[in-house]
Design a protein around this motif. Structure first.
Motif, PDB file in Angstrom:
ATOM      1  N   SER A 595      45.440  31.444  51.183  1.00 61.79           N
ATOM      2  CA  SER A 595      44.490  30.412  50.771  1.00 61.79           C
ATOM      3  C   SER A 595      43.040  30.838  50.925  1.00 61.79           C
ATOM      4  CB  SER A 595      44.730  29.129  51.577  1.00 61.79           C
ATOM      5  OG  SER A 595      46.039  28.636  51.354  1.00 61.79           O
ATOM      6  N   ALA A 596      42.795  32.109  51.030  1.00 60.15           N
ATOM      7  CA  ALA A 596      41.411  32.574  51.117  1.00 60.15           C
ATOM      8  C   ALA A 596      40.692  32.317  49.797  1.00 60.15           C
ATOM      9  CB  ALA A 596      41.380  34.064  51.458  1.00 60.15           C
ATOM     10  N   PRO A 597      39.399  31.985  49.843  1.00 61.01           N
ATOM     11  CA  PRO A 597      38.666  31.740  48.587  1.00 61.01           C
ATOM     12  C   PRO A 597      38.668  32.978  47.702  1.00 61.01           C
ATOM     13  CG  PRO A 597      37.435  30.954  50.485  1.00 61.01           C
ATOM     14  CD  PRO A 597      38.571  31.740  51.039  1.00 61.01           C
ATOM     15  N   ILE A 598      38.906  32.751  46.433  1.00 57.69           N
ATOM     16  CA  ILE A 598      38.989  33.845  45.460  1.00 57.69           C
ATOM     17  C   ILE A 598      37.930  33.622  44.399  1.00 57.69           C
ATOM     18  CG2 ILE A 598      40.453  35.021  43.784  1.00 57.69           C
ATOM     19  CD1 ILE A 598      42.865  34.052  45.327  1.00 57.69           C
ATOM     20  N   LYS A 599      37.118  34.629  44.181  1.00 54.99           N
ATOM     21  CA  LYS A 599      36.119  34.567  43.121  1.00 54.99           C
ATOM     22  C   LYS A 599      36.783  34.851  41.774  1.00 54.99           C
ATOM     23  CE  LYS A 599      32.408  36.155  46.158  1.00 54.99           C
ATOM     24  NZ  LYS A 599      31.378  37.192  46.372  1.00 54.99           N
ATOM     25  N   PRO A 600      36.178  34.365  40.703  1.00 54.27           N
ATOM     26  CA  PRO A 600      36.802  34.595  39.391  1.00 54.27           C
ATOM     27  C   PRO A 600      36.976  36.061  39.033  1.00 54.27           C
ATOM     28  CG  PRO A 600      35.145  32.866  39.245  1.00 54.27           C
ATOM     29  CD  PRO A 600      35.010  33.472  40.622  1.00 54.27           C
ATOM     30  N   ASP A 601      36.104  36.939  39.577  1.00 57.99           N
ATOM     31  CA  ASP A 601      36.208  38.345  39.205  1.00 57.99           C
ATOM     32  C   ASP A 601      36.953  39.191  40.231  1.00 57.99           C
ATOM     33  OD1 ASP A 601      34.318  38.022  41.135  1.00 57.99           O
ATOM     34  OD2 ASP A 601      32.840  39.374  40.248  1.00 57.99           O
ATOM     35  N   ASP A 602      37.546  38.559  41.256  1.00 56.53           N
ATOM     36  CA  ASP A 602      38.253  39.342  42.276  1.00 56.53           C
ATOM     37  C   ASP A 602      39.524  39.965  41.715  1.00 56.53           C
ATOM     38  OD1 ASP A 602      36.308  38.795  44.094  1.00 56.53           O
ATOM     39  OD2 ASP A 602      37.413  37.239  45.175  1.00 56.53           O
ATOM     40  N   TRP A 603      40.293  39.174  40.943  1.00 58.05           N
ATOM     41  CA  TRP A 603      41.548  39.670  40.388  1.00 58.05           C
ATOM     42  C   TRP A 603      41.428  40.011  38.908  1.00 58.05           C
ATOM     43  CZ3 TRP A 603      45.697  35.775  42.639  1.00 58.05           C
ATOM     44  CH2 TRP A 603      45.756  35.945  44.029  1.00 58.05           C
ATOM     45  N   LEU A 604      40.224  40.168  38.435  1.00 58.59           N
ATOM     46  CA  LEU A 604      40.007  40.333  37.002  1.00 58.59           C
ATOM     47  C   LEU A 604      40.567  41.661  36.485  1.00 58.59           C
ATOM     48  CD1 LEU A 604      38.751  38.378  35.007  1.00 58.59           C
ATOM     49  CD2 LEU A 604      36.643  39.699  35.102  1.00 58.59           C
ATOM     50  N   LEU A 605      40.510  42.705  37.316  1.00 61.47           N
ATOM     51  CA  LEU A 605      40.974  44.016  36.888  1.00 61.47           C
ATOM     52  C   LEU A 605      42.455  44.245  37.165  1.00 61.47           C
ATOM     53  CD1 LEU A 605      37.966  46.281  37.934  1.00 61.47           C
ATOM     54  CD2 LEU A 605      38.466  45.263  35.716  1.00 61.47           C
ATOM     55  N   ASP A 790      42.508  45.548  47.500  1.00 57.21           N
ATOM     56  CA  ASP A 790      43.666  44.834  48.029  1.00 57.21           C
ATOM     57  C   ASP A 790      44.969  45.269  47.380  1.00 57.21           C
ATOM     58  OD1 ASP A 790      43.050  43.901  45.578  1.00 57.21           O
ATOM     59  OD2 ASP A 790      43.192  41.766  46.075  1.00 57.21           O
ATOM     60  N   GLY A 791      45.051  46.539  47.000  1.00 56.66           N
ATOM     61  CA  GLY A 791      46.331  47.043  46.528  1.00 56.66           C
ATOM     62  C   GLY A 791      46.393  47.313  45.046  1.00 56.66           C
ATOM     63  N   CYS A 792      45.322  47.204  44.316  1.00 56.06           N
ATOM     64  CA  CYS A 792      45.345  47.495  42.883  1.00 56.06           C
ATOM     65  C   CYS A 792      45.222  48.990  42.697  1.00 56.06           C
ATOM     66  CB  CYS A 792      44.216  46.755  42.160  1.00 56.06           C
ATOM     67  SG  CYS A 792      44.107  47.150  40.401  1.00 56.06           S
ATOM     68  N   GLY A 793      46.327  49.654  42.421  1.00 62.01           N
ATOM     69  CA  GLY A 793      46.296  51.081  42.188  1.00 62.01           C
ATOM     70  C   GLY A 793      45.944  51.394  40.748  1.00 62.01           C
ATOM     71  N   ARG A 794      46.021  52.667  40.421  1.00 63.15           N
ATOM     72  CA  ARG A 794      45.657  53.064  39.069  1.00 63.15           C
ATOM     73  C   ARG A 794      46.627  52.505  38.034  1.00 63.15           C
ATOM     74  NH1 ARG A 794      44.627  59.351  38.766  1.00 63.15           N
ATOM     75  NH2 ARG A 794      43.934  58.678  36.704  1.00 63.15           N
ATOM     76  N   GLN A 795      47.907  52.325  38.427  1.00 63.41           N
ATOM     77  CA  GLN A 795      48.881  51.821  37.494  1.00 63.41           C
ATOM     78  C   GLN A 795      48.851  50.302  37.364  1.00 63.41           C
ATOM     79  OE1 GLN A 795      50.763  53.670  35.479  1.00 63.41           O
ATOM     80  NE2 GLN A 795      49.738  55.468  36.299  1.00 63.41           N
ATOM     81  N   GLN A 796      48.275  49.599  38.342  1.00 68.69           N
ATOM     82  CA  GLN A 796      48.276  48.147  38.332  1.00 68.69           C
ATOM     83  C   GLN A 796      46.968  47.554  37.830  1.00 68.69           C
ATOM     84  OE1 GLN A 796      49.315  46.934  42.271  1.00 68.69           O
ATOM     85  NE2 GLN A 796      51.435  47.650  42.126  1.00 68.69           N
ATOM     86  N   CYS A 797      45.988  48.359  37.565  1.00 68.48           N
ATOM     87  CA  CYS A 797      44.715  47.873  37.036  1.00 68.48           C
ATOM     88  C   CYS A 797      44.685  48.042  35.525  1.00 68.48           C
ATOM     89  CB  CYS A 797      43.549  48.636  37.667  1.00 68.48           C
ATOM     90  SG  CYS A 797      43.217  48.179  39.372  1.00 68.48           S
TER      91      CYS A 797
END
Length: 821
Positions: A595-605, A790-797
């Motif tokens: 439940s941590a606050p997430i900015k709109p661009d945090d998970w964008l990539l 937070d774990g976005c590797g080259r294959q997951q971005c």
């Protein structure tokens, strides 16, 4: 005396001239005035119209009740649905097995498993004197008349009424006979169907006294026979049903036409005699034909009193057993499988021998004197040559291997080295072992040291090619290494069509769309898209929104982050209420650690909408499926996707309950307005400059609820618990030691469960991602300067541009810097 001569030509001329002069003087000069000149009919009609209506007359067409319908309607020619029906092409063999209710689950089942897949049709006939229907076999026909003497005639009548025009030959056997279906089919292809055939093992000298009913019945039967019948029945060379009776379709047709007579003369309880009498009377065939047109059907009778009658090694020494088409009587159901294994091995050896002989013959013909371009003899024999690329983009590249890793896998520059999967490692080890066996045979004095290098290439028209370079040495110690190259190919097997259940495009789809609090804007855009594509067109779908609340977020009132979404869902449901379309929602409360606050661009990539917590897709499905039911077709989708109606139809066709799960590979769009390498166009065709197919995105998957529940139950005791409430989500995030490795999404869950359903992955051009990135940039946002930590590797971005576009930009930048210097 001289004969007076006839008139000469001059006489005729003088006489004609005189007549002309006389007539010209006698005929008056105004003779032409007496002749009335005839006018043209069209001119006469036009003159009459002008006199009646004047010079300004314009004709008008009368189209009332025109054109008139033909008095005799044209008859349409009705043609059959299939060419085989119109041309009279029929299947080859139909097998009718006479069995009993007691043997259905034993002998008949063994017969079906060893023969049914090798023949065109098979049916089992029983006396249905009870209402028992829970049999394992489905191709059973029951007769309510339990009189045993009438049973073969019921079988003949059933075959003639239902399958006479579909098959050339019919084989009648009891359930304790093994049939070598391969040999039987090959035998039938060498015989003409234009003649009557009554073939099998002969029965000689059968009397009536043992099997006949009482004397009164015999008398009645004998009274119905005339002299010719009695003469025909005196020679009792009937085919034995115990060994199988082969009948042609023409004989079956004649037996059906004389079935009443056959029933009257079939007075014994011996089916062989009754069938033989009927064949003799109906078709006038002299007797059982042991051979026909040079072909012979052999039957082998097992000596059940002997001690070694089950020893196939002893039986195989007899030519009669090897050449037999039917073997009888089989004592146990297990003997069917033993006989089938022997004959299958025997046929395989014959095929290998013929293949080897054909290969040697082809090589002898080639022998270098004739060009291979003419003979088309290639290595290996029978395998198509490598496909020729049409352009430079279609060239198949060789992939470098060693025992554990592959270099530049799939021509992907993002990864230089990748470990071989378990299946690939086992496959390479097997290929290497075959190459070493061949090397030991060809170079007996050389020994294997190690693998120098290996290459492989997959050709969809040929198979998998390997090139192995081995280090060999001579002698006891490797003083000097010799490099030998070997080529190994794994050709493609026979292409088979996988049988699939029948599906239609009318199935209702339940679309599940989860949304976090920072994805409300994307969810609003998705609902608007759903209204335009599905609700306005009355598509058979149902939308279920899944609201993922933070631990401390209010779910009611004005502070509800999903208030606008709920209001829009209610408005659209009311608007399209008459059409049966509606939008519902389910609320899920996330645990505190998520439940941590997430900015709109945090998970964008991130390629996934769940960021680094893709396991949340399992929690979403577990908590939402109870609202739908086990028979629902479910499509789990992110809010930032674009789709069309064609995509929904493919979901209906490719998702099959109990058979297949569909996980499409969507097309990820580049943010063209941000990088300025391309032009944004959501409706344009896909191209390399506008995006790529993202194989790492597993957010979109379609399945049936029952298949999902069964797979989850398999993994529940293995450390992947089923979520039954919001409080269970914390257990899903715990790393259990026995949990299957690599399970991060629903697709991984189906793979790890090893369920009976297939998993279909295919590129889907009408499913596109990247709308969330474009919308974020259009609202004035910006992309993060660095990759997420937070774990976005080259294959997951996601990719922002292609390598070519980035390379061109770098070159332009370097050129400008050079010019500035």
């Amino acid at each position: 005396m001289r004969r007076p001569s006839a008139l000469s030509r001059n006489h005729y001329f003088v006489i004609g001239l005189l007549l002309g002069l006389v007539l010209s003087c006698y005929i008056p000069q105004d003779i032409w005035e007496l002749v009335q000149q005839e006018e043209c009919p069209q001119e006469v009609a036009e003159n009459l119209l002008i006199e009646r209506f004047g010079q300004d007359f314009e004709p008008h067409l009368n189209l009332i009740n025109k054109p008139l319908a033909a008095k005799k309607p044209v008859k349409n020619v009705l043609r059959p649905r299939y060419y085989s029906s119109e041309l009279g092409i029929r299947e080859k063999i139909f097998i009718g097995v006479m069995t009993s209710q007691e043997n259905i689950n034993s002998y008949a089942t063994a017969f079906n498993r060893t023969t049914a897949h090798l023949v065109n049709k098979i049916k089992f006939f029983i006396n249905a004197d009870s209402a028992k229907t829970n049999y394992q076999l489905k191709n059973i026909v029951g007769f309510t008349d339990t009189r045993e003497s009438r049973r073969p005639f019921y079988v003949i009548k059933y075959i003639a009424d239902n399958y006479l025009d579909d098959y050339d030959y019919f084989l009648l056997v009891p359930d304790n006979v093994y049939v070598d279906a391969r040999k039987l089919t090959a035998l039938l292809y060498h015989m003409s169907i234009t003649f009557d055939l009554y073939m099998g093992g002969t029965r000689v000298g059968l009397g009536e006294s043992s099997d006949a009913p009482p004397s009164a019945g015999n008398a009645a039967g004998d009274e119905s026979l005339n002299d010719s019948d009695a003469a025909g029945l005196s020679d009792r060379n009937y085919c034995a049903l115990e060994a199988g009776i082969l009948l042609s379709s023409s004989v079956i047709r004649k037996m059906r036409n004389n079935l009443d007579r056959c029933v009257r003369i079939g007075i014994t309880n011996d089916h062989s005699v009754n069938i033989g009498r009927c064949v003799k009377y109906a078709s006038r065939v002299a007797g059982c034909q042991e051979s026909f047109q040079g072909m012979r059907q052999y039957s082998y009778a097992l000596n059940t009193k002997a001690r070694h009658y089950k020893d196939l090694s002893i039986l195989a020494k007899e030519p009669a057993f090897r050449n037999a088409t039917t073997v009888y009587p089989v004592q146990t159901p297990e003997d069917f499988y033993r006989l089938h294994a022997y004959y299958s091995k025997h046929h395989l050896e014959l095929v290998q021998q013929r293949g080897y002989a054909l290969e040697q013959k082809s090589y002898r013909i080639a022998n270098g004197s004739i060009s291979n371009k003419i003979l088309e003899i290639r290595w290996p024999l029978g395998v198509p040559p490598p496909s020729a690329p049409e352009t430079r983009h279609d060239m198949l590249t060789w992939q470098l291997l060693n025992g554990t890793h592959s270099f530049l896998p799939n021509a992907n520059a993002d990864r230089a080295v990748a470990p071989l999967s378990r299946i690939e490692a086992l496959d390479f080890a097997k290929v290497l072992d075959i190459a070493l066996q061949y090397a030991a045979q060809k170079y007996p004095k050389l020994h294997y040291q190690d693998l120098h290098s290996a290459y492989r290439k997959f050709d969809a028209t040929r198979g998998m090619d390997y090139q192995l370079h081995l280090n060999l040495y001579e002698g006891a110690t490797p003083k000097r290494l010799l490099l030998k190259s070997f080529e190994v190919i794994k050709p493609l097997g026979r292409v088979e069509v996988v049988p699939s259940p029948y599906v239609t495009e009318s199935t209702r789809i339940a679309i599940l769309v989860p949304a976090f609090e920072h994805q409300v804007t994307d969810a609003l855009d998705f609902v608007a898209q759903y209204e335009r594509i599905c609700m306005a067109n009355q598509d058979n779908t149902f939308l279920l929104l899944i609201f993922l609340y933070r631990f401390d977020s209010p779910s009611k009132g004005d502070d509800d982050p999903f208030k606008t979404l709920k209001k829009l869902a209610l408005d659209l449901s009311t608007k399209y209420k008459t059409d049966g379309s509606r939008i519902a929602w389910v609320s899920i409360r996330l645990p505190e650690q998520l439940s941590a606050p997430i900015k709109p661009d945090d998970w964008l990539l991130h390629a996934s909408m769940y960021g680094s917590q893709q396991l949340l897709s399992l929690a979403v499905a577990d908590l939402a499926l109870p609202k739908l039911g086990l028979e629902s077709l479910v499509l789990l989708a992110p809010p930032g996707m674009l789709f069309r109606t064609d995509f929904l139809n493919r979901v209906r066709m490719n998702t099959i309950q109990g058979f297949q799960v569909y996980a499409p590979i969507g097309f990820q769009l580049y943010p063209c307005n941000w990088a300025h390498f391309c032009k944004e166009c959501d409706t344009c065709d896909i191209s390399q400059s506008s995006g790529y197919f993202d194989r790492q995105n597993h957010d979109v998957i379609a399945f049936y609820s029952r298949d999902y529940v069964q797979a989850r139950k398999i993994l529940d005791p293995l450390g992947l618990p089923i979520m039954r409430s919001d409080l269970d989500i914390e257990q899903l995030l715990l790393q259990a030691p026995q949990r299957p490795a690599g399970v991060e999404s629903i697709l991984d869950m189906f793979v790890a469960a090893q369920h009976t359903v297939h998993i279909l992955r295919a590129v889907e051009p009408h499913l596109r991602f990247g709308l969330s990135v474009r919308s974020h940039l259009a609202r004035g946002g910006s992309l993060p300067p660095t990759l997420p930590t937070d774990g976005c590797g080259r294959q997951q971005c996601i990719h922002l541009a292609s390598r070519k576009q980035i390379g061109d930009a770098i070159i332009r930048y370097e050129d400008k810097s050079i010019l500035q210097k």
